[in-house]
Design an enzyme around this catalytic site. Structure first.
Site, short mmCIF file in Angstrom:
data_model
loop_
_atom_site.label_atom_id
_atom_site.label_comp_id
_atom_site.label_asym_id
_atom_site.label_seq_id
_atom_site.Cartn_x
_atom_site.Cartn_y
_atom_site.Cartn_z
N PRO A 2 -1.12 -3.81 -3.30
CA PRO A 2 -0.33 -4.85 -3.99
C PRO A 2 0.04 -5.98 -3.04
O PRO A 2 0.33 -5.74 -1.87
CB PRO A 2 0.93 -4.11 -4.46
CG PRO A 2 0.92 -2.79 -3.81
CD PRO A 2 -0.40 -2.55 -3.17
N GLU A 3 -0.03 -7.19 -3.53
CA GLU A 3 0.39 -8.33 -2.72
C GLU A 3 1.85 -8.65 -3.03
O GLU A 3 2.44 -8.10 -3.96
CB GLU A 3 -0.53 -9.53 -3.03
CG GLU A 3 -1.96 -9.25 -2.59
CD GLU A 3 -2.54 -10.36 -1.73
OE1 GLU A 3 -1.76 -11.15 -1.16
OE2 GLU A 3 -3.77 -10.44 -1.63
#
Ligand SMILES: [Zn+2]
Length: 297
Positions: A2-3
């Site tokens: 996940p960013e």
């Protein structure tokens, strides 16, 4: 992985249920995730109230009324499922499908929310690269996880002058400098590519070449700071809309990927009006960089 926008979306999704809630009970279904849980994990959480939920880089931080901070990292595949009465939601479910298989529910918080509802928050993580730990609040800043982390890209800390100061004299490519977590925290590959295209900056140029003298901001550094913030904010807003309509987002690839201007668009036409070039892909520090050879200088 996940960013930052996804982690921020998860934080915003958890906050209404988690903030102010009393942790009445906790199921800890394994001894470890990526790392072992801290000693007495269950005992240190049970009976505690969550006083605040925040984010630093890609870490979620839940302050407890005991003075401990519950630090949570989603790893590659971690997600939370929130159940309040009959309502179920999975914040951050916009980039890829999340596991709904309950055998991967490693931690379950049983809560009494500040609104007096009974709720459960399940932490699900099939690949178990995520982790949770407890750190006393006064030790957090100097903790190994946090002491070398750079400034936050959202908010007012990041501006043109700050980029000038951070990048002055740096010979590393601009792309690598933006990905350096010691300079700016939590910026990932996708959003760096997008922000550089919007700013018209070549990812290969030496970072120091855009810095103003004596730490002063320039047109370029100010535009870059603004585009970084905008790119992240738009992604957070796109993720936020999946919170309101999570059944549609459920199990499908994230629609916001289609909004990228350069990322994963090798060979496709540049979206700058009047530009006839195609997006190119190169590899920098083992990561793919997508850019327009005409618009980005
Ligand atoms: Zn172009």
């Amino acid at each position: 992985m996940p960013e930052l926008p996804e982690v921020e979306t998860v934080k915003r999704g958890l906050a209404p249920t988690f903030e102010g809630a009393l942790i009445e009970n906790l199921d800890q279904n394994r001894a470890d995730l990526r790392f072992p849980f801290p000693e007495n994990f269950r005992a240190r959480l049970t009976g505690r109230r969550v006083t605040a939920l925040s984010r630093r880089s890609k870490y979620l931080l839940a302050d407890l009324d005991s003075g401990d901070v519950l630090v949570m990292h989603l790893g590659m595949s971690g997600s939370f499922r929130i159940e309040v009465d009959e309502e179920v939601s999975t914040p951050g479910d916009f980039a890829h499908a999340k596991s709904k298989n309950e055998k991967h529910d490693h931690v379950v918080f049983h809560l009494a929310t500040s609104a007096g509802e009974a709720a459960r928050i399940h932490y699900n993580d099939p690949r178990r690269f995520g982790f949770m730990t407890l750190v006393p609040r006064p030790d957090l800043r100097e903790h190994a996880l946090f002491r070398n982390i750079g400034i936050e890209p959202l908010g007012n800390e990041l501006d043109g002058a700050r980029i000038s100061a951070l990048f002055a004299g740096k010979k590393a490519p601009l792309k690598s400098a933006l990905l350096d977590q010691k300079l700016i925290a939590g910026l990932g590959n996708i959003y760096v590519c997008e922000a550089l295209w919007r700013t018209g900056l070549d990812p290969r140029r030496a970072a120091g070449t855009i810095a103003g003298k004596n730490g002063r901001g320039t047109k370029r550094t100010s535009a870059l700071a603004a585009h970084i913030r905008d790119t992240l904010t738009e992604a957070i807003e796109a993720g936020g809309s999946s919170l309101r309509d999570h059944t549609q987002a459920d199990g499908t690839l994230g629609y916001f990927q289609h909004r990228f201007a350069v990322y994963d668009r090798e060979g496709e036409p540049c979206r700058t009006p009047g530009c006839t070039s195609s997006i190119e892909r190169i590899v920098q520090s083992n990561r793919s960089t997508f850019y327009c050879p005409t618009c980005q200088r």
